[in-house]
Design an enzyme around this catalytic site. Structure first.
Site, PDB file in Angstrom:
ATOM      1  N   ARG A 150      37.647  35.021  48.776  1.00 48.88           N
ATOM      2  CA  ARG A 150      38.501  34.023  49.405  1.00 48.88           C
ATOM      3  C   ARG A 150      39.943  34.290  48.980  1.00 48.88           C
ATOM      4  O   ARG A 150      40.206  34.592  47.811  1.00 48.88           O
ATOM      5  CB  ARG A 150      38.101  32.595  48.990  1.00 48.88           C
ATOM      6  CG  ARG A 150      36.865  32.040  49.710  1.00 48.88           C
ATOM      7  CD  ARG A 150      37.109  31.809  51.200  1.00 48.88           C
ATOM      8  NE  ARG A 150      35.927  31.321  51.887  1.00 48.88           N
ATOM      9  CZ  ARG A 150      35.024  32.077  52.496  1.00 48.88           C
ATOM     10  NH1 ARG A 150      35.145  33.391  52.496  1.00 48.88           N
ATOM     11  NH2 ARG A 150      33.992  31.537  53.123  1.00 48.88           N
ATOM     12  N   HIS A 185      39.138  39.484  57.560  1.00 44.54           N
ATOM     13  CA  HIS A 185      37.917  38.718  57.269  1.00 44.54           C
ATOM     14  C   HIS A 185      36.734  39.246  58.089  1.00 44.54           C
ATOM     15  O   HIS A 185      36.066  38.483  58.788  1.00 44.54           O
ATOM     16  CB  HIS A 185      38.146  37.227  57.520  1.00 44.54           C
ATOM     17  CG  HIS A 185      37.281  36.363  56.639  1.00 44.54           C
ATOM     18  ND1 HIS A 185      37.749  35.267  55.988  1.00 44.54           N
ATOM     19  CD2 HIS A 185      35.973  36.451  56.293  1.00 44.54           C
ATOM     20  CE1 HIS A 185      36.780  34.697  55.296  1.00 44.54           C
ATOM     21  NE2 HIS A 185      35.679  35.410  55.471  1.00 44.54           N
ATOM     22  N   ASP A 204      40.240  41.593  52.298  1.00 47.09           N
ATOM     23  CA  ASP A 204      39.598  41.168  53.547  1.00 47.09           C
ATOM     24  C   ASP A 204      39.906  39.699  53.812  1.00 47.09           C
ATOM     25  O   ASP A 204      39.554  39.169  54.860  1.00 47.09           O
ATOM     26  CB  ASP A 204      38.077  41.383  53.454  1.00 47.09           C
ATOM     27  CG  ASP A 204      37.389  41.094  54.782  1.00 47.09           C
ATOM     28  OD1 ASP A 204      37.828  41.659  55.802  1.00 47.09           O
ATOM     29  OD2 ASP A 204      36.436  40.280  54.807  1.00 47.09           O
ATOM     30  N   GLU A 242      45.370  32.901  55.662  1.00 44.06           N
ATOM     31  CA  GLU A 242      44.764  33.598  56.802  1.00 44.06           C
ATOM     32  C   GLU A 242      44.466  32.671  57.979  1.00 44.06           C
ATOM     33  O   GLU A 242      44.337  33.126  59.116  1.00 44.06           O
ATOM     34  CB  GLU A 242      43.472  34.310  56.371  1.00 44.06           C
ATOM     35  CG  GLU A 242      42.324  33.371  56.010  1.00 44.06           C
ATOM     36  CD  GLU A 242      41.037  34.117  55.691  1.00 44.06           C
ATOM     37  OE1 GLU A 242      41.066  35.011  54.833  1.00 44.06           O
ATOM     38  OE2 GLU A 242      40.003  33.792  56.316  1.00 44.06           O
TER      39      GLU A 242
HETATM   40  P1  NAI Z   1      26.898  33.208  45.357  1.00 38.21           P
HETATM   41  O1  NAI Z   1      26.927  31.734  45.212  1.00 38.21           O
HETATM   42  O2  NAI Z   1      25.583  33.900  45.511  1.00 38.21           O
HETATM   43  O3  NAI Z   1      27.629  33.878  44.096  1.00 38.21           O
HETATM   44  C1  NAI Z   1      28.837  33.409  43.576  1.00 38.21           C
HETATM   45  C2  NAI Z   1      28.821  33.714  42.084  1.00 38.21           C
HETATM   46  O4  NAI Z   1      30.086  33.331  41.551  1.00 38.21           O
HETATM   47  C3  NAI Z   1      27.739  32.911  41.331  1.00 38.21           C
HETATM   48  O5  NAI Z   1      26.965  33.792  40.541  1.00 38.21           O
HETATM   49  C4  NAI Z   1      28.551  31.935  40.496  1.00 38.21           C
HETATM   50  O6  NAI Z   1      27.939  31.626  39.240  1.00 38.21           O
HETATM   51  C5  NAI Z   1      29.832  32.717  40.295  1.00 38.21           C
HETATM   52  N1  NAI Z   1      30.934  31.873  39.877  1.00 38.21           N
HETATM   53  C6  NAI Z   1      31.194  30.585  40.217  1.00 38.21           C
HETATM   54  N2  NAI Z   1      32.295  30.145  39.567  1.00 38.21           N
HETATM   55  C7  NAI Z   1      32.719  31.188  38.810  1.00 38.21           C
HETATM   56  C8  NAI Z   1      33.781  31.352  37.886  1.00 38.21           C
HETATM   57  N3  NAI Z   1      34.620  30.346  37.604  1.00 38.21           N
HETATM   58  N4  NAI Z   1      33.923  32.546  37.269  1.00 38.21           N
HETATM   59  C9  NAI Z   1      33.058  33.562  37.527  1.00 38.21           C
HETATM   60  N5  NAI Z   1      32.022  33.461  38.373  1.00 38.21           N
HETATM   61  C10 NAI Z   1      31.858  32.282  39.001  1.00 38.21           C
HETATM   62  O7  NAI Z   1      27.873  33.560  46.560  1.00 38.21           O
HETATM   63  P2  NAI Z   1      27.922  34.906  47.399  1.00 38.21           P
HETATM   64  O8  NAI Z   1      27.020  34.798  48.573  1.00 38.21           O
HETATM   65  O9  NAI Z   1      27.777  36.071  46.495  1.00 38.21           O
HETATM   66  O10 NAI Z   1      29.411  34.833  47.969  1.00 38.21           O
HETATM   67  C11 NAI Z   1      30.542  34.975  47.116  1.00 38.21           C
HETATM   68  C12 NAI Z   1      31.791  34.611  47.904  1.00 38.21           C
HETATM   69  O11 NAI Z   1      32.001  35.582  48.931  1.00 38.21           O
HETATM   70  C13 NAI Z   1      31.671  33.271  48.678  1.00 38.21           C
HETATM   71  O12 NAI Z   1      32.066  32.214  47.872  1.00 38.21           O
HETATM   72  C14 NAI Z   1      32.617  33.467  49.845  1.00 38.21           C
HETATM   73  O13 NAI Z   1      33.855  32.891  49.483  1.00 38.21           O
HETATM   74  C15 NAI Z   1      32.754  34.987  49.960  1.00 38.21           C
HETATM   75  N6  NAI Z   1      32.280  35.497  51.253  1.00 38.21           N
HETATM   76  C16 NAI Z   1      33.117  36.303  51.989  1.00 38.21           C
HETATM   77  C17 NAI Z   1      32.708  36.833  53.198  1.00 38.21           C
HETATM   78  C18 NAI Z   1      33.588  37.734  54.016  1.00 38.21           C
HETATM   79  O14 NAI Z   1      33.275  38.021  55.196  1.00 38.21           O
HETATM   80  N7  NAI Z   1      34.678  38.246  53.494  1.00 38.21           N
HETATM   81  C19 NAI Z   1      31.375  36.519  53.738  1.00 38.21           C
HETATM   82  C20 NAI Z   1      30.550  35.723  52.856  1.00 38.21           C
HETATM   83  C21 NAI Z   1      31.012  35.218  51.661  1.00 38.21           C
END
Ligand code: NAI
Length: 327
Positions: free
Chosen positions: A233, A294, A257, A262
């Site tokens: 993000r 994105h 990305d 954005e």
């Molecule tokens: P997820 O929920 O599986 O993993 C997120 C991880 O971040 C978790 O392990 C969590 O414990 C950790 N986390 C939370 N707060 C934290 C902190 N303060 N410090 C360190 N780690 C922390 O989510 P997923 O599916 O892996 O997605 C991650 C991010 O990717 C989403 O939040 C979304 O913003 C982004 N995303 C981007 C896309 C794109 O097209 N560019 C598409 C899908 C998701």
């Protein structure tokens, strides 16, 4: 059940239409949902929204007054939704938590490889019959230290690919993934990760704790010439600090990305318009910056999964069942 899809592009329409049925009727609005467009939701039972739709308290209030009781997000992140307000109003919110972690992980690695081996420059040079290699020197990823901030679904999928390249993985998360530790990754605090990593890739959600985690002081800790990748993000990165870091050569490569502002730019063709965002325009002047709009999620497999889970969520709502992915 009548559903208004906001920020709906041609590809959304094509994929969602395959899931339309007597029970699910979709209407598509190209515009993003915000205080100005919320009136379009009149007469619908639910809205289906994407990453840059505005689901802040005033918009949720307006949706509620129009009878909307369900927000079906067709994305994983939900930082654009005021969840407390939704709860107070009794508006249910569901999302698609895991449509294809591999899609985003593969795009992340594509950005690392493109920036490192300067494929964006090579593509143009060869088309111009320029086969000189000066300025295209890269480095072996094998043996390099990659810092992953967030090792959830996407971070872990990225880790698996990079382990295949022979990289050393240093990770930071609120909790450790034992499988990654077994595969050789080590967990550490954020500061140590910033100090050690040759490449830093962000995969944590945007929260008050993670906002601007890349900033002027964290950049000081990083190696000179560090590669920074953000497919998570935009708000995780202080863009102005990053521009300073590029100018001082602290940042050697930047792959984005996502971008903090954005919502005013991405997912639209603005090629015939003037872009007023000076910060974004400055980013584009650096030869070592690669920006995609994105698109990391954008694979056929991910779109299919997004439609399936979103439709399941909407049907669960219409049948008064709890959707498995409700927030
Ligand atoms: P997820 O929920 O599986 O993993 C997120 C991880 O971040 C978790 O392990 C969590 O414990 C950790 N986390 C939370 N707060 C934290 C902190 N303060 N410090 C360190 N780690 C922390 O989510 P997923 O599916 O892996 O997605 C991650 C991010 O990717 C989403 O939040 C979304 O913003 C982004 N995303 C981007 C896309 C794109 O097209 N560019 C598409 C899908 C998701």
């Amino acid at each position: 059940m009548k559903v208004a899809l906001f920020s709906a592009k041609k590809y959304d329409q094509q994929s969602f239409q395959q899931w339309a049925s007597a029970r699910l009727e979709f209407s598509y609005f190209d515009t993003k949902l915000d205080a100005n467009s919320v009136g379009l939701a009149q007469g619908f039972d639910a809205v289906c929204c994407f990453v840059n739709d505005d689901l802040s308290a005033p918009v949720l209030d307006a949706l509620y007054q129009q009878g909307i009781r369900m927000v079906a997000l067709r994305c994983a992140g939900f930082n654009n939704v005021d969840l407390d307000k939704a709860k107070t109003l009794g508006i249910r919110v569901a999302r698609v938590p895991a449509y294809s972690p591999e899609a985003v992980a593969e795009h992340t690695v594509a950005m690392i490889l493109c920036l490192n081996r300067k494929l964006h420059k090579a593509y143009n040079r060869v088309r111009d019959d320029n086969f000189a290699l000066d300025g295209l020197l890269g480095f072996n990823l094998h043996g390099k230290t990659i810092g992953l901030v967030g090792t959830g679904k996407i971070g872990k999928a990225t880790a698996r690919i990079l382990l295949g390249f022979g990289c050393r993985l240093v990770c930071h998360d609120l909790s450790q993934d034992p499988e990654l530790v077994q595969l050789g990754a080590s967990y550490m605090n954020l500061e140590d990760l910033f100090v050690q990593a040759d490449v830093i890739s962000l995969h944590c959600p945007l929260t008050p704790q993670t906002a601007h985690l890349v900033n002027e002081s964290s950049l000081l800790l990083m190696k000179d010439g560090v590669m920074l990748i953000n497919t998570s993000r935009g708000g995780l990165v202080d863009t102005k600090a990053v521009i300073k870091g590029l100018k001082s050569r602290k940042i050697g490569y930047l792959g984005l990305d996502v971008y903090e502002q954005e919502a005013d730019l991405f997912f639209r063709d603005l090629s015939e318009q003037l872009i007023d965002d000076e910060v974004f325009k400055r980013l584009l002047t650096f030869p070592n910056v690669l920006i995609t709009g994105h698109q990391a999620f954008f694979t056929q497999e991910a779109l299919q999964q997004i439609c399936q889970t979103t439709s399941d969520n909407l049907l669960a709502f219409s049948e008064n069942r709890l959707a498995g992915t409700e927030l």
